[in-house]
Motif scaffolding. Structure first.
Motif, short mmCIF file in Angstrom:
data_model
loop_
_atom_site.label_atom_id
_atom_site.label_comp_id
_atom_site.label_asym_id
_atom_site.label_seq_id
_atom_site.Cartn_x
_atom_site.Cartn_y
_atom_site.Cartn_z
N TRP A 101 0.85 -1.20 0.00
CA TRP A 101 0.00 0.00 0.00
C TRP A 101 0.87 1.23 0.00
CZ3 TRP A 101 -2.26 2.53 4.87
CH2 TRP A 101 -1.33 2.55 5.90
N ASP A 102 0.24 2.38 -0.16
CA ASP A 102 0.95 3.65 -0.15
C ASP A 102 0.25 4.58 0.84
OD1 ASP A 102 2.10 6.13 -0.56
OD2 ASP A 102 2.06 5.97 -2.75
N PRO A 103 0.80 4.69 2.06
CA PRO A 103 0.17 5.54 3.08
C PRO A 103 -0.02 6.99 2.64
CG PRO A 103 1.86 4.16 4.06
CD PRO A 103 1.99 4.01 2.58
N ALA A 104 0.90 7.52 1.83
CA ALA A 104 0.75 8.90 1.36
C ALA A 104 -0.47 9.02 0.46
CB ALA A 104 2.01 9.34 0.61
N GLU A 105 -0.71 8.03 -0.37
CA GLU A 105 -1.88 8.04 -1.26
C GLU A 105 -3.16 7.90 -0.45
OE1 GLU A 105 -5.11 6.68 -3.55
OE2 GLU A 105 -4.05 5.32 -2.21
N VAL A 106 -3.14 7.05 0.59
CA VAL A 106 -4.30 6.88 1.47
C VAL A 106 -4.62 8.21 2.15
CG1 VAL A 106 -5.03 5.78 3.65
CG2 VAL A 106 -3.98 4.41 1.83
N GLU A 107 -3.57 8.89 2.63
CA GLU A 107 -3.75 10.18 3.28
C GLU A 107 -4.28 11.22 2.30
OE1 GLU A 107 -1.33 12.28 6.77
OE2 GLU A 107 -0.19 12.15 4.90
N ALA A 108 -3.75 11.23 1.07
CA ALA A 108 -4.21 12.18 0.06
C ALA A 108 -5.68 11.96 -0.29
CB ALA A 108 -3.34 12.07 -1.19
N ALA A 109 -6.16 10.72 -0.13
CA ALA A 109 -7.56 10.40 -0.40
C ALA A 109 -8.47 10.77 0.77
CB ALA A 109 -7.70 8.92 -0.73
N GLY A 110 -7.87 11.32 1.84
CA GLY A 110 -8.67 11.81 2.96
C GLY A 110 -8.80 10.86 4.14
N PHE A 111 -7.98 9.82 4.19
CA PHE A 111 -8.05 8.86 5.28
C PHE A 111 -6.79 8.92 6.14
CE2 PHE A 111 -10.58 7.29 1.80
CZ PHE A 111 -11.76 6.90 2.41
N ALA A 112 -6.95 8.72 7.45
CA ALA A 112 -5.80 8.66 8.35
C ALA A 112 -5.08 7.33 8.12
CB ALA A 112 -6.25 8.76 9.81
N PRO A 113 -3.78 7.34 7.77
CA PRO A 113 -3.08 6.09 7.47
C PRO A 113 -2.53 5.35 8.69
CG PRO A 113 -1.66 7.94 7.01
CD PRO A 113 -2.99 8.52 7.44
N ILE A 114 -2.81 5.82 9.89
CA ILE A 114 -2.28 5.17 11.09
C ILE A 114 -2.70 3.69 11.14
CG2 ILE A 114 -4.25 5.77 12.58
CD1 ILE A 114 -2.08 6.41 14.76
N CYS A 115 -1.81 2.85 11.68
CA CYS A 115 -2.01 1.39 11.66
C CYS A 115 -2.10 0.82 13.08
CB CYS A 115 -0.86 0.71 10.95
SG CYS A 115 -0.67 1.19 9.24
N PRO A 116 -3.31 0.56 13.57
CA PRO A 116 -3.44 -0.14 14.84
C PRO A 116 -2.99 -1.60 14.69
CG PRO A 116 -5.48 0.99 14.26
CD PRO A 116 -4.60 1.01 13.05
N VAL A 117 -2.27 -2.09 15.69
CA VAL A 117 -1.85 -3.49 15.76
C VAL A 117 -2.38 -4.00 17.10
CG1 VAL A 117 0.08 -5.11 15.70
CG2 VAL A 117 0.20 -2.95 14.41
N VAL A 118 -3.32 -4.93 17.05
CA VAL A 118 -4.10 -5.29 18.23
C VAL A 118 -4.00 -6.78 18.55
CG1 VAL A 118 -6.45 -5.33 19.18
CG2 VAL A 118 -5.72 -3.42 17.74
#
Length: 151
Positions: free
Chosen positions: A105-122
């Motif tokens: 994936w591309d977190p910068a592209e996700v962010e540019a699309a208006g979504f927070a790219p932070i990754c919870p690991v649970v």
């Protein structure tokens, strides 16, 4: 038994409480840590050895041989992207090793699309006090230890 959980992405370790989603921030799904990913296209890797038991483009769960299950969620509300921007490298039911590529994936592209790219690991189905040896806030590379989980 103690399970070592590695970081699925490179970035900066932050407390789960900083995730902009109350389900994760309040540990309703389980305890864990979040990673604010580096803004570069990259492979997301399995945090543990095990079997892929749930697989979506934006999220996956890997269960260890003794049943410890770890959820990795790529961004917040990214389910709304319907898989756009995510490339899967495994199938549900596949055995994987810690550090093996699961999705790109591309977190910068996700962010540019208006979504927070932070990754919870649970740590799924874990008690609030189950986590040990949590990584300090700060830089982390994919595969580095995030936390250990006593089962």
């Amino acid at each position: 038994m103690t399970v070592r959980v590695g970081s699925p992405v490179s970035g900066r370790v932050v407390p789960l409480s900083e995730v902009p989603d109350p389900v994760f921030a309040q540990a309703m799904v389980g305890p864990g840590i979040a990673v604010e990913p580096d803004r570069v296209a990259a492979e997301v890797v399995s945090p543990v050895d095990g079997t892929v038991v749930t697989l979506h483009p934006h999220a996956f769960v890997v269960a260890t041989g003794d049943g410890a299950a770890v959820l990795v969620h790529l961004g917040i509300d990214t389910v709304k992207r319907k898989g756009e921007g995510f490339t899967l490298h495994v199938v549900k039911g596949e055995s994987v090793r810690a550090g093996q590529a699961i999705v790109t994936w591309d977190p910068a592209e996700v962010e540019a699309a208006g979504f927070a790219p932070i990754c919870p690991v649970v740590a799924l189905d874990a008690g609030a006090d189950a986590l040990l040896d949590q990584a300090p806030d700060g830089p982390v590379a994919a595969g580095d230890a995030l936390f250990s989980w006593r089962r």
